[in-house]
Scaffold this active site. Structure first.
Site, PDB file in Angstrom:
ATOM      1  N   LYS A 221      11.245   3.460   6.217  1.00 23.64           N
ATOM      2  CA  LYS A 221      10.766   2.656   7.343  1.00 23.64           C
ATOM      3  C   LYS A 221      11.137   3.263   8.694  1.00 23.64           C
ATOM      4  O   LYS A 221      11.961   4.169   8.803  1.00 23.64           O
ATOM      5  CB  LYS A 221      11.279   1.221   7.216  1.00 23.64           C
ATOM      6  CG  LYS A 221      10.504   0.420   6.179  1.00 23.64           C
ATOM      7  CD  LYS A 221      10.759  -1.071   6.303  1.00 23.64           C
ATOM      8  CE  LYS A 221       9.739  -1.860   5.495  1.00 23.64           C
ATOM      9  NZ  LYS A 221       9.962  -3.316   5.578  1.00 23.64           N
ATOM     10  N   ARG A 255      12.550  -2.761  -2.916  1.00 20.92           N
ATOM     11  CA  ARG A 255      11.130  -2.365  -2.869  1.00 20.92           C
ATOM     12  C   ARG A 255      11.072  -0.933  -2.339  1.00 20.92           C
ATOM     13  O   ARG A 255      11.435  -0.668  -1.196  1.00 20.92           O
ATOM     14  CB  ARG A 255      10.362  -3.327  -1.962  1.00 20.92           C
ATOM     15  CG  ARG A 255       8.871  -3.040  -1.852  1.00 20.92           C
ATOM     16  CD  ARG A 255       8.186  -4.062  -0.951  1.00 20.92           C
ATOM     17  NE  ARG A 255       6.765  -3.794  -0.854  1.00 20.92           N
ATOM     18  CZ  ARG A 255       6.213  -2.993   0.043  1.00 20.92           C
ATOM     19  NH1 ARG A 255       6.975  -2.358   0.939  1.00 20.92           N
ATOM     20  NH2 ARG A 255       4.908  -2.815   0.074  1.00 20.92           N
TER      21      ARG A 255
END
Length: 286
Positions: A221, A255
């Site tokens: 991210k 995840r």
């Protein structure tokens, strides 16, 4: 005990959720699994590498071309049905904020709805309750789907995360979602700047202390990229470091794009913490 589909997971059992993007423009793989066969190959490899959950998404999180609910369903529903047919034991999750899509994928065999935009469509939890499937309750800071944060501020970011996610989880259970199938997610990057996401990681133990299983979606991210000044394809080391910290603080579900690497990290942390033993123990014994 966390129960999802046909699976049960103990309180200290790490659970890997593999990302499979059914989009032509995902930020990480740029559409590598948009077509069915590469996507099914990705599922097969992820399961072999230790993923218990396959998370299928039909719309990328960031801004881009409009994707209608009908198009999102076209990208996901048939694929969910095929994954269900080929991998009957795997937990199938669908990353959506729309109740119409949630309804369609549950009909096709999904076990979990991953609401990454924090309940922006309150009817999605109603769908989860009606089908008795799991639900991920995420903090997105009130952001609209597919928007980026701009000068967002919190008096106390973790206090806001707790208020929102626990509130969503309690509402879901009140609607009829099985309590043992609800997770909370701090929503790294969603409605947050990099400092907010770092603080959410540092204080993750406060989420764990609520008693709800905590899911973290950290993989490659922007907060990792900004922290280390790395482009998307060079964020794996930073992601795994953040994963190790999250595992130590008690997160349960991860995840990820890199399944095998994540599994090794969380298993190592679990062994250090005393939740699991070594896979082999020969040193000093022979």
């Amino acid at each position: 005990m966390l129960r999802l589909g046909k699976r049960e997971f103990g309180p200290h059992e790490p659970v890997i959720m593999a990302i499979v993007n059914r989009t032509p423009d995902s930020f990480y793989d740029r559409g590598a699994t948009f077509r069915d066969e590469p996507a099914l190959a990705r599922v097969e490899q992820a399961v072999a590498d230790g993923a218990a959950i396959i998370d299928i998404g039909g719309v990328k999180a960031g801004p881009g071309e409009e994707v209608t609910a009908a198009e999102e369903a076209r990208r996901t529903v048939g694929f969910v049905a095929e994954v269900r047919r080929r991998f009957p034991e795997v937990v199938i999750s669908v990353d959506t904020w729309r109740h119409e899509v949630g309804e369609a994928v549950c009909e096709a065999g999904a076990d979990l709805l991953n609401d990454a935009w924090g309940g922006v469509d309150p009817r999605l939890a109603e769908v989860a309750a009606r089908y008795r499937v799991g639900l991920v309750c995420t903090h997105a800071g009130g952001a609209e789907p597919r928007t980026r944060p701009h000068r967002v501020e919190y008096d106390d970011v973790m206090a806001d995360i707790l208020r929102v996610t626990v509130g969503l989880a309690e509402r879901a259970v009140a609607l009829g979602v099985p309590r043992e199938s609800v997770m909370i997610d701090p929503g790294h990057d969603f409605g947050k700047n990099t400092r907010h996401s770092l603080e959410a990681t540092r204080r993750l133990g406060e989420m764990v202390a609520t008693g709800w299983p905590v899911l973290v979606s950290l993989s490659n991210k922007d907060f990792v990229g900004e922290t280390l000044d790395k482009p998307v394809k060079e964020r794996v080391v930073g992601t795994l470091a953040t994963t190790a910290v999250s595992a130590w603080l008690g997160a349960q579900v991860y995840r990820v794009h890199e399944v095998a690497e994540t599994r090794e990290v969380v298993e190592m942390v679990g062994a250090i913490a005393g939740y699991r033993g070594p896979a082999v123990a020969r040193r000093g014994l022979t």
